[in-house]
Design a protein around this motif. Structure first.
Motif, PDB file in Angstrom:
ATOM      1  N   ALA A  50       0.683  -1.238   0.086  1.00  0.00           N
ATOM      2  CA  ALA A  50      -0.176  -0.005   0.096  1.00  0.00           C
ATOM      3  C   ALA A  50       0.858   1.330   0.076  1.00  0.00           C
ATOM      4  O   ALA A  50       1.868   1.268   0.609  1.00  0.00           O
ATOM      5  CB  ALA A  50      -0.823   0.004   1.195  1.00  0.00           C
ATOM      6  N   PRO A  51       0.529   2.299  -0.616  1.00  0.00           N
ATOM      7  CA  PRO A  51      -0.836   2.371  -1.575  1.00  0.00           C
ATOM      8  C   PRO A  51      -0.335   1.916  -2.932  1.00  0.00           C
ATOM      9  O   PRO A  51      -1.394   1.486  -3.913  1.00  0.00           O
ATOM     10  CB  PRO A  51      -1.121   3.887  -1.515  1.00  0.00           C
ATOM     11  CG  PRO A  51       0.019   4.441  -1.555  1.00  0.00           C
ATOM     12  CD  PRO A  51       0.998   3.765  -0.439  1.00  0.00           C
ATOM     13  N   ASP A  52       0.886   1.695  -3.457  1.00  0.00           N
ATOM     14  CA  ASP A  52       1.312   1.618  -4.656  1.00  0.00           C
ATOM     15  C   ASP A  52       2.636   0.502  -4.606  1.00  0.00           C
ATOM     16  O   ASP A  52       3.424   0.655  -3.957  1.00  0.00           O
ATOM     17  CB  ASP A  52       1.830   2.868  -5.454  1.00  0.00           C
ATOM     18  CG  ASP A  52       2.389   2.819  -6.837  1.00  0.00           C
ATOM     19  OD1 ASP A  52       2.320   1.576  -7.215  1.00  0.00           O
ATOM     20  OD2 ASP A  52       2.493   3.851  -7.551  1.00  0.00           O
ATOM     21  N   PRO A  53       2.176  -0.623  -5.296  1.00  0.00           N
ATOM     22  CA  PRO A  53       3.245  -1.538  -5.137  1.00  0.00           C
ATOM     23  C   PRO A  53       4.806  -1.134  -5.591  1.00  0.00           C
ATOM     24  O   PRO A  53       5.731  -1.592  -5.405  1.00  0.00           O
ATOM     25  CB  PRO A  53       2.885  -2.716  -6.064  1.00  0.00           C
ATOM     26  CG  PRO A  53       1.433  -2.493  -6.355  1.00  0.00           C
ATOM     27  CD  PRO A  53       1.182  -1.144  -5.998  1.00  0.00           C
ATOM     28  N   ALA A  54       4.810  -0.199  -6.597  1.00  0.00           N
ATOM     29  CA  ALA A  54       6.014   0.229  -7.099  1.00  0.00           C
ATOM     30  C   ALA A  54       6.826   1.334  -6.061  1.00  0.00           C
ATOM     31  O   ALA A  54       7.956   1.457  -6.162  1.00  0.00           O
ATOM     32  CB  ALA A  54       5.611   1.236  -8.382  1.00  0.00           C
ATOM     33  N   LYS A  55       6.131   1.901  -5.021  1.00  0.00           N
ATOM     34  CA  LYS A  55       6.405   2.681  -4.124  1.00  0.00           C
ATOM     35  C   LYS A  55       5.825   2.490  -2.726  1.00  0.00           C
ATOM     36  O   LYS A  55       4.925   3.208  -2.057  1.00  0.00           O
ATOM     37  CB  LYS A  55       6.420   4.153  -4.501  1.00  0.00           C
ATOM     38  CG  LYS A  55       7.204   4.497  -5.635  1.00  0.00           C
ATOM     39  CD  LYS A  55       7.233   5.865  -5.940  1.00  0.00           C
ATOM     40  CE  LYS A  55       7.880   6.342  -7.279  1.00  0.00           C
ATOM     41  NZ  LYS A  55       7.629   7.709  -7.623  1.00  0.00           N
ATOM     42  N   PRO A  56       5.906   1.225  -2.244  1.00  0.00           N
ATOM     43  CA  PRO A  56       4.856   0.814  -1.123  1.00  0.00           C
ATOM     44  C   PRO A  56       5.270   1.919  -0.019  1.00  0.00           C
ATOM     45  O   PRO A  56       6.683   2.039   0.400  1.00  0.00           O
ATOM     46  CB  PRO A  56       5.431  -0.717  -0.663  1.00  0.00           C
ATOM     47  CG  PRO A  56       6.320  -0.906  -1.570  1.00  0.00           C
ATOM     48  CD  PRO A  56       6.537  -0.044  -2.467  1.00  0.00           C
ATOM     49  N   PRO A 104      -5.768   1.005  -4.497  1.00  0.00           N
ATOM     50  CA  PRO A 104      -5.853   2.033  -5.462  1.00  0.00           C
ATOM     51  C   PRO A 104      -5.126   2.152  -6.756  1.00  0.00           C
ATOM     52  O   PRO A 104      -5.559   2.725  -7.739  1.00  0.00           O
ATOM     53  CB  PRO A 104      -5.438   3.112  -4.450  1.00  0.00           C
ATOM     54  CG  PRO A 104      -4.394   2.670  -3.429  1.00  0.00           C
ATOM     55  CD  PRO A 104      -5.165   1.087  -3.477  1.00  0.00           C
ATOM     56  N   ILE A 105      -4.003   1.212  -6.894  1.00  0.00           N
ATOM     57  CA  ILE A 105      -3.340   1.255  -8.145  1.00  0.00           C
ATOM     58  C   ILE A 105      -2.391  -0.098  -8.088  1.00  0.00           C
ATOM     59  O   ILE A 105      -1.796  -0.472  -6.951  1.00  0.00           O
ATOM     60  CB  ILE A 105      -2.258   2.373  -8.014  1.00  0.00           C
ATOM     61  CG1 ILE A 105      -1.665   2.534  -9.370  1.00  0.00           C
ATOM     62  CG2 ILE A 105      -1.230   2.666  -7.069  1.00  0.00           C
ATOM     63  CD1 ILE A 105      -0.883   3.735  -9.875  1.00  0.00           C
ATOM     64  N   GLY A 106      -2.248  -0.656  -9.333  1.00  0.00           N
ATOM     65  CA  GLY A 106      -1.448  -1.844  -9.425  1.00  0.00           C
ATOM     66  C   GLY A 106      -1.880  -3.184  -8.867  1.00  0.00           C
ATOM     67  O   GLY A 106      -3.154  -3.181  -8.097  1.00  0.00           O
ATOM     68  N   TYR A 150      -4.266  -9.100  -6.078  1.00  0.00           N
ATOM     69  CA  TYR A 150      -5.525  -8.829  -6.729  1.00  0.00           C
ATOM     70  C   TYR A 150      -5.192  -7.358  -7.125  1.00  0.00           C
ATOM     71  O   TYR A 150      -4.514  -6.398  -6.508  1.00  0.00           O
ATOM     72  CB  TYR A 150      -6.751  -8.524  -5.721  1.00  0.00           C
ATOM     73  CG  TYR A 150      -7.875  -8.115  -6.556  1.00  0.00           C
ATOM     74  CD1 TYR A 150      -8.565  -9.119  -6.964  1.00  0.00           C
ATOM     75  CD2 TYR A 150      -8.460  -6.841  -6.312  1.00  0.00           C
ATOM     76  CE1 TYR A 150      -9.972  -8.663  -7.782  1.00  0.00           C
ATOM     77  CE2 TYR A 150      -9.521  -6.603  -6.977  1.00  0.00           C
ATOM     78  CZ  TYR A 150     -10.425  -7.577  -7.686  1.00  0.00           C
ATOM     79  OH  TYR A 150     -11.449  -7.021  -8.347  1.00  0.00           O
ATOM     80  N   GLN A 151      -5.904  -7.053  -8.633  1.00  0.00           N
ATOM     81  CA  GLN A 151      -5.636  -5.417  -9.051  1.00  0.00           C
ATOM     82  C   GLN A 151      -7.050  -5.505  -9.383  1.00  0.00           C
ATOM     83  O   GLN A 151      -7.887  -6.053  -9.888  1.00  0.00           O
ATOM     84  CB  GLN A 151      -4.820  -5.901 -10.324  1.00  0.00           C
ATOM     85  CG  GLN A 151      -4.712  -4.454 -10.952  1.00  0.00           C
ATOM     86  CD  GLN A 151      -3.639  -4.354 -12.083  1.00  0.00           C
ATOM     87  OE1 GLN A 151      -3.208  -5.481 -12.100  1.00  0.00           O
ATOM     88  NE2 GLN A 151      -3.419  -3.463 -12.636  1.00  0.00           N
ATOM     89  N   LYS A 152      -7.572  -4.122  -9.215  1.00  0.00           N
ATOM     90  CA  LYS A 152      -8.848  -3.777  -9.696  1.00  0.00           C
ATOM     91  C   LYS A 152      -9.290  -3.941 -10.772  1.00  0.00           C
ATOM     92  O   LYS A 152      -8.543  -3.618 -11.912  1.00  0.00           O
ATOM     93  CB  LYS A 152      -8.972  -2.255  -8.981  1.00  0.00           C
ATOM     94  CG  LYS A 152      -9.557  -1.811  -7.818  1.00  0.00           C
ATOM     95  CD  LYS A 152     -10.029  -0.602  -7.542  1.00  0.00           C
ATOM     96  CE  LYS A 152     -10.384  -0.330  -6.053  1.00  0.00           C
ATOM     97  NZ  LYS A 152     -10.642   1.117  -5.932  1.00  0.00           N
ATOM     98  N   GLN A 153     -10.495  -4.250 -11.149  1.00  0.00           N
ATOM     99  CA  GLN A 153     -10.857  -4.485 -12.588  1.00  0.00           C
ATOM    100  C   GLN A 153     -11.699  -3.437 -13.243  1.00  0.00           C
ATOM    101  O   GLN A 153     -11.915  -3.361 -14.336  1.00  0.00           O
ATOM    102  CB  GLN A 153     -11.559  -6.049 -12.694  1.00  0.00           C
ATOM    103  CG  GLN A 153     -10.627  -6.858 -12.112  1.00  0.00           C
ATOM    104  CD  GLN A 153     -11.654  -8.339 -11.640  1.00  0.00           C
ATOM    105  OE1 GLN A 153     -12.746  -8.275 -12.362  1.00  0.00           O
ATOM    106  NE2 GLN A 153     -10.862  -9.318 -11.268  1.00  0.00           N
ATOM    107  N   GLY A 154     -12.169  -2.484 -12.330  1.00  0.00           N
ATOM    108  CA  GLY A 154     -13.010  -1.640 -12.832  1.00  0.00           C
ATOM    109  C   GLY A 154     -12.608  -0.316 -12.770  1.00  0.00           C
ATOM    110  O   GLY A 154     -11.608   0.099 -12.256  1.00  0.00           O
TER     111      GLY A 154
END
Length: 154
Positions: A50-56, A104-106, A150-154
């Motif tokens: 969280a919030p972004d796997p690239a920059k947890p 929220p992302i990724g 999990y990655q959001k689909q919508g």
């Protein structure tokens, strides 16, 4: 100990029904090989991405459960009640119970960590992850981990 789910495999994608895009239902969990001297089990589900796997920036806690009877064999999930004697702790939404993936992302990783303890924790009404980890120090007999993504689909 071994921990598994009929809803997803280790490293696999969690089903939509277990997320904020679905019904937000806890997945069913099963375990085996609990040490015979375990007095209770505890579960922590968290997301270190969280919030972004690239920059947890933090680990988000989705579920805390304490005083699970070692004989339970699993949690039914899917909105069913916990085994008798078990109690939900407080997640990072500041509420008791399961809160599913809602990244929220990724694509995020969700770690289901089950601990066999040599004590019960009846004095803890709705512990946070930090409170539970503090109470477990020196009392963990065994640990099992199941990871879903999990990655959001919508």
């Amino acid at each position: 100990m071994e921990l598994s789910s009929s809803a997803f495999s280790h490293g696999g994608e969690m089903p939509r029904r277990c997320t904020c895009e679905g019904e937000d239902l806890a997945p069913p969990l099963r375990w085996s090989a609990v040490p015979p001297n375990a007095a209770s089990l505890a579960l922590i589900v968290d997301d270190p991405d969280a919030p972004d796997p690239a920059k947890p920036q933090r680990t988000w806690v989705h579920w805390v459960v304490v005083d699970i009877p070692p004989s339970a064999g699993g949690l039914d999930g899917e909105g069913r009640s916990l085994p008798a004697g078990s109690r939900d702790g407080t997640n990072d939404w500041k509420r008791a119970g399961y809160g599913g993936p809602c990244p929220p992302i990724g694509r995020h990783r969700y770690f289901f960590k089950l601990y066999a303890l040599d004590i019960a924790l009846p004095g803890m009404s709705q512990p946070t992850k930090a409170e539970l980890e503090q109470a477990m120090k020196g009392h963990v007999l065994a640990e099992a981990v199941l990871m879903g993504t999990y990655q959001k689909q919508g």
